[in-house]
Design a protein around this motif. Structure first.
Motif, PDB file in Angstrom:
ATOM      1  N   ARG A 132       0.826  -1.214   0.000  1.00 43.88           N
ATOM      2  CA  ARG A 132       0.000   0.000   0.000  1.00 43.88           C
ATOM      3  C   ARG A 132       0.854   1.254   0.000  1.00 43.88           C
ATOM      4  N   HIS A 133       2.134   1.146   0.394  1.00 44.20           N
ATOM      5  CA  HIS A 133       2.981   2.322   0.550  1.00 44.20           C
ATOM      6  C   HIS A 133       4.307   2.237  -0.196  1.00 44.20           C
ATOM      7  N   TRP A 134       4.618   1.089  -0.783  1.00 45.19           N
ATOM      8  CA  TRP A 134       5.912   0.892  -1.442  1.00 45.19           C
ATOM      9  C   TRP A 134       5.709   0.350  -2.852  1.00 45.19           C
ATOM     10  N   ILE A 135       6.512   0.862  -3.802  1.00 47.31           N
ATOM     11  CA  ILE A 135       6.489   0.356  -5.171  1.00 47.31           C
ATOM     12  C   ILE A 135       7.920   0.069  -5.614  1.00 47.31           C
ATOM     13  N   SER A 136       8.031  -0.742  -6.632  1.00 47.83           N
ATOM     14  CA  SER A 136       9.323  -1.049  -7.219  1.00 47.83           C
ATOM     15  C   SER A 136       9.284  -0.662  -8.693  1.00 47.83           C
ATOM     16  N   ILE A 137      10.379  -0.102  -9.157  1.00 47.45           N
ATOM     17  CA  ILE A 137      10.460   0.354 -10.544  1.00 47.45           C
ATOM     18  C   ILE A 137      11.653  -0.313 -11.215  1.00 47.45           C
ATOM     19  N   ASP A 138      11.405  -0.967 -12.324  1.00 48.24           N
ATOM     20  CA  ASP A 138      12.472  -1.530 -13.156  1.00 48.24           C
ATOM     21  C   ASP A 138      13.084  -0.358 -13.916  1.00 48.24           C
ATOM     22  N   LEU A 139      14.335  -0.033 -13.605  1.00 55.18           N
ATOM     23  CA  LEU A 139      14.964   1.154 -14.183  1.00 55.18           C
ATOM     24  C   LEU A 139      15.264   1.022 -15.665  1.00 55.18           C
ATOM     25  N   ASP A 140      15.259  -0.190 -16.196  1.00 54.09           N
ATOM     26  CA  ASP A 140      15.491  -0.391 -17.627  1.00 54.09           C
ATOM     27  C   ASP A 140      14.188  -0.512 -18.407  1.00 54.09           C
ATOM     28  N   ALA A 141      13.067  -0.312 -17.738  1.00 49.05           N
ATOM     29  CA  ALA A 141      11.764  -0.415 -18.397  1.00 49.05           C
ATOM     30  C   ALA A 141      11.330   0.964 -18.917  1.00 49.05           C
ATOM     31  N   ASP A 142      10.045   1.239 -18.889  1.00 44.71           N
ATOM     32  CA  ASP A 142       9.495   2.404 -19.568  1.00 44.71           C
ATOM     33  C   ASP A 142       9.380   3.680 -18.744  1.00 44.71           C
ATOM     34  N   ALA A 143       9.659   3.653 -17.449  1.00 39.00           N
ATOM     35  CA  ALA A 143       9.584   4.879 -16.652  1.00 39.00           C
ATOM     36  C   ALA A 143      10.804   5.752 -16.976  1.00 39.00           C
ATOM     37  N   PRO A 144      10.582   6.989 -17.425  1.00 36.14           N
ATOM     38  CA  PRO A 144      11.708   7.848 -17.798  1.00 36.14           C
ATOM     39  C   PRO A 144      12.593   8.192 -16.594  1.00 36.14           C
ATOM     40  N   PRO A 145      13.869   8.447 -16.834  1.00 37.26           N
ATOM     41  CA  PRO A 145      14.785   8.799 -15.737  1.00 37.26           C
ATOM     42  C   PRO A 145      14.295   9.983 -14.901  1.00 37.26           C
ATOM     43  N   GLU A 146      13.717  10.986 -15.564  1.00 40.20           N
ATOM     44  CA  GLU A 146      13.230  12.166 -14.843  1.00 40.20           C
ATOM     45  C   GLU A 146      12.122  11.791 -13.869  1.00 40.20           C
ATOM     46  N   GLU A 147      11.255  10.867 -14.277  1.00 39.34           N
ATOM     47  CA  GLU A 147      10.165  10.411 -13.406  1.00 39.34           C
ATOM     48  C   GLU A 147      10.729   9.642 -12.210  1.00 39.34           C
ATOM     49  N   CYS A 148      11.729   8.814 -12.435  1.00 40.49           N
ATOM     50  CA  CYS A 148      12.354   8.060 -11.342  1.00 40.49           C
ATOM     51  C   CYS A 148      13.017   9.008 -10.351  1.00 40.49           C
ATOM     52  N   GLU A 149      13.669  10.036 -10.857  1.00 36.51           N
ATOM     53  CA  GLU A 149      14.301  11.020  -9.978  1.00 36.51           C
ATOM     54  C   GLU A 149      13.247  11.770  -9.172  1.00 36.51           C
ATOM     55  N   ARG A 150      12.166  12.154  -9.824  1.00 39.30           N
ATOM     56  CA  ARG A 150      11.079  12.869  -9.135  1.00 39.30           C
ATOM     57  C   ARG A 150      10.481  11.992  -8.047  1.00 39.30           C
ATOM     58  N   LEU A 151      10.299  10.720  -8.337  1.00 32.95           N
ATOM     59  CA  LEU A 151       9.724   9.799  -7.354  1.00 32.95           C
ATOM     60  C   LEU A 151      10.657   9.578  -6.160  1.00 32.95           C
ATOM     61  N   ALA A 152      11.963   9.517  -6.415  1.00 32.65           N
ATOM     62  CA  ALA A 152      12.923   9.359  -5.316  1.00 32.65           C
ATOM     63  C   ALA A 152      12.892  10.575  -4.397  1.00 32.65           C
ATOM     64  N   ILE A 153      12.859  11.762  -4.981  1.00 30.77           N
ATOM     65  CA  ILE A 153      12.797  12.987  -4.175  1.00 30.77           C
ATOM     66  C   ILE A 153      11.464  13.063  -3.439  1.00 30.77           C
ATOM     67  N   SER A 154      10.399  12.664  -4.100  1.00 30.31           N
ATOM     68  CA  SER A 154       9.080  12.647  -3.465  1.00 30.31           C
ATOM     69  C   SER A 154       9.051  11.688  -2.273  1.00 30.31           C
ATOM     70  N   ALA A 155       9.696  10.529  -2.401  1.00 27.60           N
ATOM     71  CA  ALA A 155       9.770   9.560  -1.296  1.00 27.60           C
ATOM     72  C   ALA A 155      10.502  10.171  -0.107  1.00 27.60           C
ATOM     73  N   TYR A 156      11.586  10.884  -0.376  1.00 24.75           N
ATOM     74  CA  TYR A 156      12.333  11.568   0.678  1.00 24.75           C
ATOM     75  C   TYR A 156      11.432  12.556   1.421  1.00 24.75           C
ATOM     76  N   HIS A 157      10.737  13.393   0.656  1.00 28.86           N
ATOM     77  CA  HIS A 157       9.879  14.413   1.274  1.00 28.86           C
ATOM     78  C   HIS A 157       8.685  13.795   1.994  1.00 28.86           C
ATOM     79  N   LEU A 158       8.179  12.696   1.489  1.00 34.26           N
ATOM     80  CA  LEU A 158       7.077  11.995   2.152  1.00 34.26           C
ATOM     81  C   LEU A 158       7.510  11.514   3.538  1.00 34.26           C
ATOM     82  N   VAL A 159       8.676  10.907   3.615  1.00 32.97           N
ATOM     83  CA  VAL A 159       9.187  10.426   4.903  1.00 32.97           C
ATOM     84  C   VAL A 159       9.567  11.605   5.793  1.00 32.97           C
TER      85      VAL A 159
END
Length: 132
Positions: free
Chosen positions: A85-112
């Motif tokens: 319910r609170h955690w997701i996993s992203i395959d970095l070689d799949a279709d999520a763009p690098p910018e989206e992965c970076e945004r999600l990592a920063i968002s996870a930091y701010h969420l915590v």
């Protein structure tokens, strides 16, 4: 050890955030080697990055965003025993763009970080560079 370029970029981004600590997860076997890095702020984990094999990132996310991300990207799902319910996993070689992965990592930091005590948040604010 060579790591995926997208993993290396995320690693640098996350390690630059104020107050972030890391724990390297080692493999068990004949030749112990780093498998992953867990990142936390004030002992609260927010991102896990793979270091070997398939490049992936597991991170904390808003529950309503998880469904949206899974619908939008085929490379988003669940990989670990962490609460789905609170955690997701992203395959970095799949279709999520690098910018989206970076945004999600920063968002996870701010969420915590938002869930920390006022005292902890003040300690982190003191670590931030002054605005221009």
């Amino acid at each position: 050890m060579d790591i995926n370029p997208r993993t290396a970029a995320l690693k640098a981004l996350v390690e630059a955030l104020p107050g972030v600590t890391s724990i390297v997860g080692m493999s068990r076997g004949h030749t112990p080697a780093p498998q992953s890095i867990r990142y936390a702020v004030k002992a609260k984990m927010f991102v896990i990055l793979s270091l070997r094999g398939v490049a992936w990132m597991t991170l904390k996310a808003h529950p309503h965003m998880i469904d949206i991300l899974q619908e939008q990207y085929a490379g988003v799902g669940h990989r670990t025993h962490l609460d789905h319910r609170h955690w997701i996993s992203i395959d970095l070689d799949a279709d999520a763009p690098p910018e989206e992965c970076e945004r999600l990592a920063i968002s996870a930091y701010h969420l915590v970080r938002a869930g920390l005590t006022r005292k902890q948040q003040a300690e982190l604010a003191a670590l931030e560079p002054p605005p221009f």
